[in-house]
Design a protein around this motif. Structure first.
Motif, PDB file in Angstrom:
ATOM      1  N   THR A 184     -22.617 -11.919  23.016  1.00  0.00           N
ATOM      2  CA  THR A 184     -21.797 -10.975  23.457  1.00  0.00           C
ATOM      3  C   THR A 184     -20.213 -11.290  23.127  1.00  0.00           C
ATOM      4  O   THR A 184     -19.537 -10.316  22.891  1.00  0.00           O
ATOM      5  N   ASP A 185     -20.017 -12.392  22.933  1.00  0.00           N
ATOM      6  CA  ASP A 185     -18.665 -12.825  22.720  1.00  0.00           C
ATOM      7  C   ASP A 185     -18.615 -13.382  21.281  1.00  0.00           C
ATOM      8  O   ASP A 185     -19.152 -14.372  20.889  1.00  0.00           O
ATOM      9  N   PRO A 186     -17.845 -12.263  20.413  1.00  0.00           N
ATOM     10  CA  PRO A 186     -18.060 -12.647  18.955  1.00  0.00           C
ATOM     11  C   PRO A 186     -17.084 -14.123  18.462  1.00  0.00           C
ATOM     12  O   PRO A 186     -17.396 -14.241  17.296  1.00  0.00           O
ATOM     13  N   THR A 187     -16.186 -14.532  19.569  1.00  0.00           N
ATOM     14  CA  THR A 187     -15.494 -15.856  19.229  1.00  0.00           C
ATOM     15  C   THR A 187     -16.128 -17.067  19.629  1.00  0.00           C
ATOM     16  O   THR A 187     -15.635 -18.021  19.564  1.00  0.00           O
ATOM     17  N   ASN A 188     -17.182 -16.766  20.120  1.00  0.00           N
ATOM     18  CA  ASN A 188     -17.975 -17.950  20.796  1.00  0.00           C
ATOM     19  C   ASN A 188     -19.381 -17.841  20.679  1.00  0.00           C
ATOM     20  O   ASN A 188     -20.233 -17.568  21.497  1.00  0.00           O
ATOM     21  N   ILE A 189     -19.938 -17.731  19.344  1.00  0.00           N
ATOM     22  CA  ILE A 189     -21.304 -17.523  19.185  1.00  0.00           C
ATOM     23  C   ILE A 189     -21.868 -18.940  18.540  1.00  0.00           C
ATOM     24  O   ILE A 189     -21.139 -19.919  18.470  1.00  0.00           O
ATOM     25  N   HIS A 190     -23.154 -19.016  18.431  1.00  0.00           N
ATOM     26  CA  HIS A 190     -23.849 -20.140  18.050  1.00  0.00           C
ATOM     27  C   HIS A 190     -25.087 -19.645  16.963  1.00  0.00           C
ATOM     28  O   HIS A 190     -25.724 -18.871  17.170  1.00  0.00           O
ATOM     29  N   LEU A 191     -24.506 -20.282  15.849  1.00  0.00           N
ATOM     30  CA  LEU A 191     -25.483 -19.759  14.530  1.00  0.00           C
ATOM     31  C   LEU A 191     -26.781 -20.990  14.422  1.00  0.00           C
ATOM     32  O   LEU A 191     -26.258 -22.184  14.529  1.00  0.00           O
ATOM     33  N   SER A 192     -27.742 -20.544  14.030  1.00  0.00           N
ATOM     34  CA  SER A 192     -28.758 -21.515  13.552  1.00  0.00           C
ATOM     35  C   SER A 192     -28.449 -22.178  12.209  1.00  0.00           C
ATOM     36  O   SER A 192     -27.529 -21.899  11.661  1.00  0.00           O
ATOM     37  N   GLY A 193     -29.060 -23.164  12.010  1.00  0.00           N
ATOM     38  CA  GLY A 193     -28.947 -23.884  10.685  1.00  0.00           C
ATOM     39  C   GLY A 193     -28.677 -23.078   9.511  1.00  0.00           C
ATOM     40  O   GLY A 193     -27.827 -23.049   8.571  1.00  0.00           O
ATOM     41  N   VAL A 194     -29.779 -22.230   9.363  1.00  0.00           N
ATOM     42  CA  VAL A 194     -29.891 -21.355   8.152  1.00  0.00           C
ATOM     43  C   VAL A 194     -28.562 -20.348   8.078  1.00  0.00           C
ATOM     44  O   VAL A 194     -28.053 -20.278   7.003  1.00  0.00           O
ATOM     45  N   PHE A 195     -28.308 -19.975   9.099  1.00  0.00           N
ATOM     46  CA  PHE A 195     -27.071 -18.879   9.089  1.00  0.00           C
ATOM     47  C   PHE A 195     -25.831 -19.642   9.155  1.00  0.00           C
ATOM     48  O   PHE A 195     -24.714 -19.043   8.446  1.00  0.00           O
ATOM     49  N   VAL A 196     -25.856 -21.015   9.701  1.00  0.00           N
ATOM     50  CA  VAL A 196     -24.560 -21.785   9.321  1.00  0.00           C
ATOM     51  C   VAL A 196     -24.418 -21.688   7.805  1.00  0.00           C
ATOM     52  O   VAL A 196     -23.186 -21.901   7.169  1.00  0.00           O
ATOM     53  N   ALA A 197     -25.451 -22.125   7.204  1.00  0.00           N
ATOM     54  CA  ALA A 197     -25.300 -22.492   5.648  1.00  0.00           C
ATOM     55  C   ALA A 197     -25.074 -21.167   4.908  1.00  0.00           C
ATOM     56  O   ALA A 197     -24.297 -21.172   4.099  1.00  0.00           O
ATOM     57  N   LEU A 198     -25.693 -20.092   5.543  1.00  0.00           N
ATOM     58  CA  LEU A 198     -25.262 -18.941   4.664  1.00  0.00           C
ATOM     59  C   LEU A 198     -23.815 -18.539   5.015  1.00  0.00           C
ATOM     60  O   LEU A 198     -23.109 -17.949   4.017  1.00  0.00           O
ATOM     61  N   GLY A 199     -23.487 -18.862   6.128  1.00  0.00           N
ATOM     62  CA  GLY A 199     -21.954 -18.438   6.362  1.00  0.00           C
ATOM     63  C   GLY A 199     -21.086 -19.202   5.592  1.00  0.00           C
ATOM     64  O   GLY A 199     -20.014 -18.725   5.104  1.00  0.00           O
ATOM     65  N   PHE A 200     -21.418 -20.459   5.465  1.00  0.00           N
ATOM     66  CA  PHE A 200     -20.344 -21.186   4.558  1.00  0.00           C
ATOM     67  C   PHE A 200     -20.702 -20.733   3.163  1.00  0.00           C
ATOM     68  O   PHE A 200     -19.460 -20.731   2.548  1.00  0.00           O
ATOM     69  N   LEU A 201     -21.927 -20.490   2.712  1.00  0.00           N
ATOM     70  CA  LEU A 201     -21.853 -19.865   1.328  1.00  0.00           C
ATOM     71  C   LEU A 201     -21.047 -18.715   1.168  1.00  0.00           C
ATOM     72  O   LEU A 201     -20.508 -18.586   0.192  1.00  0.00           O
ATOM     73  N   GLY A 202     -21.202 -17.882   2.127  1.00  0.00           N
ATOM     74  CA  GLY A 202     -20.307 -16.511   2.068  1.00  0.00           C
ATOM     75  C   GLY A 202     -18.663 -16.748   1.801  1.00  0.00           C
ATOM     76  O   GLY A 202     -18.011 -16.337   1.164  1.00  0.00           O
ATOM     77  N   LEU A 203     -18.379 -17.955   2.748  1.00  0.00           N
ATOM     78  CA  LEU A 203     -16.780 -17.948   2.733  1.00  0.00           C
ATOM     79  C   LEU A 203     -16.447 -18.683   1.347  1.00  0.00           C
ATOM     80  O   LEU A 203     -15.428 -18.552   0.640  1.00  0.00           O
ATOM     81  N   VAL A 204     -17.456 -19.465   0.776  1.00  0.00           N
ATOM     82  CA  VAL A 204     -17.297 -20.130  -0.507  1.00  0.00           C
ATOM     83  C   VAL A 204     -17.058 -19.156  -1.472  1.00  0.00           C
ATOM     84  O   VAL A 204     -16.419 -19.038  -2.287  1.00  0.00           O
ATOM     85  N   MET A 205     -18.218 -18.243  -1.447  1.00  0.00           N
ATOM     86  CA  MET A 205     -18.248 -17.009  -2.511  1.00  0.00           C
ATOM     87  C   MET A 205     -17.037 -16.323  -2.600  1.00  0.00           C
ATOM     88  O   MET A 205     -16.294 -15.844  -3.519  1.00  0.00           O
ATOM     89  N   PHE A 206     -16.500 -15.923  -1.264  1.00  0.00           N
ATOM     90  CA  PHE A 206     -15.396 -15.089  -1.090  1.00  0.00           C
ATOM     91  C   PHE A 206     -14.107 -15.706  -1.616  1.00  0.00           C
ATOM     92  O   PHE A 206     -13.376 -15.215  -2.428  1.00  0.00           O
ATOM     93  N   THR A 207     -13.987 -16.971  -1.601  1.00  0.00           N
ATOM     94  CA  THR A 207     -12.958 -17.721  -1.821  1.00  0.00           C
ATOM     95  C   THR A 207     -12.867 -17.848  -3.320  1.00  0.00           C
ATOM     96  O   THR A 207     -11.962 -17.844  -4.055  1.00  0.00           O
ATOM     97  N   VAL A 208     -13.946 -18.105  -3.882  1.00  0.00           N
ATOM     98  CA  VAL A 208     -14.209 -18.429  -5.361  1.00  0.00           C
ATOM     99  C   VAL A 208     -13.877 -17.158  -6.099  1.00  0.00           C
ATOM    100  O   VAL A 208     -13.353 -16.979  -6.997  1.00  0.00           O
ATOM    101  N   GLY A 209     -14.495 -15.982  -5.648  1.00  0.00           N
ATOM    102  CA  GLY A 209     -14.370 -14.673  -6.091  1.00  0.00           C
ATOM    103  C   GLY A 209     -12.841 -14.428  -6.090  1.00  0.00           C
ATOM    104  O   GLY A 209     -12.336 -13.954  -7.219  1.00  0.00           O
ATOM    105  N   PHE A 210     -11.953 -14.602  -5.098  1.00  0.00           N
ATOM    106  CA  PHE A 210     -10.480 -14.419  -5.003  1.00  0.00           C
ATOM    107  C   PHE A 210      -9.800 -15.258  -5.905  1.00  0.00           C
ATOM    108  O   PHE A 210      -8.987 -14.986  -6.708  1.00  0.00           O
ATOM    109  N   THR A 211     -10.168 -16.619  -5.963  1.00  0.00           N
ATOM    110  CA  THR A 211      -9.381 -17.499  -6.806  1.00  0.00           C
ATOM    111  C   THR A 211      -9.576 -17.401  -8.013  1.00  0.00           C
ATOM    112  O   THR A 211      -8.629 -17.421  -9.274  1.00  0.00           O
ATOM    113  N   PHE A 212     -10.657 -16.998  -8.781  1.00  0.00           N
ATOM    114  CA  PHE A 212     -11.005 -16.438 -10.020  1.00  0.00           C
ATOM    115  C   PHE A 212     -10.399 -15.350 -10.530  1.00  0.00           C
ATOM    116  O   PHE A 212      -9.897 -14.993 -11.739  1.00  0.00           O
TER     117      PHE A 212
END
Length: 497
Positions: free
Chosen positions: A353-381
């Motif tokens: 219920t609290d979007p600023t205090n959530i807990h993701l499982s290992g696979v979703f943490v990895a996906l979140g990190f991948l998404g942030l990397v892709m977003f940054t790579v797409g922008f900087t490129f």
């Protein structure tokens, strides 16, 4: 790679001048990330509790950046590109120290606004300086150097925050920005100004000397004659009472003005500075605790390091692939990243219920990190590299200052909107909802670039006006290497590509 062959074959003076100018991006990047690292510590010291107030604190610098961007073109034309950049670097060091000495929120706000003025001026003047000091064949790559320096500065900001996080000393985090400011000031003092500025001031001999050093293969007298004609035309317009503003909102340059305003807005409204400013908060929203400083500050630094690699790739291909393919590829990656992040937060945090205090499982943490990397790579490129290219190339020399100011002011207005709105939206919509909004803007940006962005690869800087004067397309008989002989111009899906 081809870019390194081109760089080796280019004037050492041109490369050194462009590198010295581009390093100003370090201070822009450092300021963007160090406030994100210092934010929670400042909030604790000054008892700032609401997300909206935190967003406002981050955004004070943007007020100054808008003022600086609005005045940067005029200052560069009046006093010279080099002098203004030296002033920017020196005052950045001064205002960084003032930020570190702040004793209250109002005093910090004033220091941040003044700091923003210097940054706003720099992001207008640097693309002008580099574009006017670069040989045609490597102009795009040298303009991308500014983004290289900016990302390097962002990484430094996160690393300093990481090192100081155990102490919570936000004053050193902010004050350390004075060091690159001082070093860059010293580096810039030896650089010459640009041939076009010398010509604007009637100093043809100085212009000839610098142009010959920058591009030994150039036809110096022909290029100076072209600059002189452009300046004479501008003076004639002024004598008739035709202001710079009137020229920019009248044909043939109205199309160019609309293009840079919308492109500048699209660069930031798609949300990259939400990632830069608030990466520590986003990482915490993925389930990491405040005590895990390695994740909170180390992961953003790693994301930006990967983004830096993407900038080098962009730099290597922008003068070969062209501006449009690079930009469209980058935005496409940002759209894909948004989909990954929507899935990560939408599915991984379902039922929390609290979007600023959530807990993701290992696979979703990895996906979140991948998404942030892709977003940054797409922008900087794409956007991150090409915004400086289009800011430096779009307008003829007599409108270049005003055009850059217009584009980057639009960019900063969108930056302010994102800076203020992101944390409250994150709290209300959650990560999935926020990235759905940003992804929607990226789709609109892709369609806009596909339809309207010109291809300026290989075009002499003073010839780009032909695109706008011909209704937003290159004439079919225009040949950049043969003075307009009838060589058919390959065209993309939209006229002018």
């Amino acid at each position: 790679m081809g870019i390194f062959h081109d760089l080796r074959g280019s004037s050492r003076t041109a490369i050194m001048v462009a590198v010295a100018a581009a390093t100003v991006g370090i201070i822009y990047g450092y300021d963007s990330s160090n406030i994100g690292g210092a934010l929670d510590f400042i909030a604790k010291d000054f008892h700032i509790t609401s997300e909206a107030d935190k967003g406002l604190l981050v955004s004070y610098v943007i007020f100054g950046e808008i003022a600086g961007a609005l005045s940067g073109g005029w200052l560069a034309n009046r006093f010279g590109r080099k002098r203004i950049m030296v002033l920017v670097a020196g005052t950045f060091a001064l205002f960084s120290l003032l930020s570190a000495l702040a004793w209250s929120v109002p005093s910090l706000a004033i220091a941040r606004i003044l700091l923003g003025v210097t940054v706003g001026i720099s992001i207008v003047v640097v693309p002008m300086f580099v574009a006017e000091s670069s040989p045609t064949k490597i102009r795009g790559a040298l303009l991308v150097l500014y983004q290289v320096a900016t990302v390097f500065g962002i990484i430094c900001g996160y690393l300093v925050a990481w090192a100081l996080a155990p102490t919570g000393n936000w004053r050193i985090m902010l004050g350390a920005a004075a060091i690159p400011g001082i070093l860059i000031t010293l580096a810039l003092m030896r650089a010459p100004d640009t041939p076009r500025w010398y010509m604007m001031k009637g100093r043809r001999e100085d212009a000839a000397k610098v142009l010959a050093r920058i591009d030994p293969d150039a036809d110096v007298h022909a290029e100076l004659d072209s600059m002189e004609a452009d300046h004479a035309e501008a003076e004639a317009d002024r004598a008739k009472g035709t202001s710079t503003f009137k020229q920019m909102v009248s044909k043939p340059y109205l199309r160019a003005t609309v293009f840079v305003v919308l492109l500048g807005f699209a660069v930031q409204i798609t949300g990259i500075n939400a990632i830069v400013y608030y990466s520590p908060q986003i990482i915490k929203a993925m389930g990491f605790s405040e005590q895990d400083t390695m994740a909170i500050f180390g992961l953003p630094a790693l994301i930006q390091f990967i983004g830096l690699i993407a900038v080098f790739v962009s730099m290597a291909v922008v003068d070969r692939m062209g501006r449009r393919p690079v930009l469209l590829t980058g935005i496409g990656i940002m759209i894909a990243a948004s989909l990954v992040l929507i899935f990560t937060f939408g599915v991984g945090a379902a039922g929390q219920t609290d979007p600023t205090n959530i807990h993701l499982s290992g696979v979703f943490v990895a996906l979140g990190f991948l998404g942030l990397v892709m977003f940054t790579v797409g922008f900087t490129f794409g956007f991150g590299a090409l915004v400086w290219v289009y800011a430096g190339e779009t307008f003829p020399s007599h409108l270049r200052g005003a055009g850059s100011s217009t584009m980057l002011t639009s960019d900063l207005v969108a930056n302010y909107i994102v800076g203020v709105a992101f944390l409250p939206l994150l709290k209300v919509l959650g990560g999935g909802g926020v990235f759905a909004v940003l992804g929607g803007f990226a789709v609109l940006a892709f369609l806009f670039v596909w339809k309207f962005a010109p291809e300026t690869k290989g075009r002499p800087l003073d010839d780009i006006r032909i695109f706008w004067e011909n209704g937003g397309k290159w004439p079919s008989d225009y040949d950049p290497t043969h003075g307009g002989t009838a060589v058919p111009e390959p065209r993309g899906p939209v006229g002018g590509h």
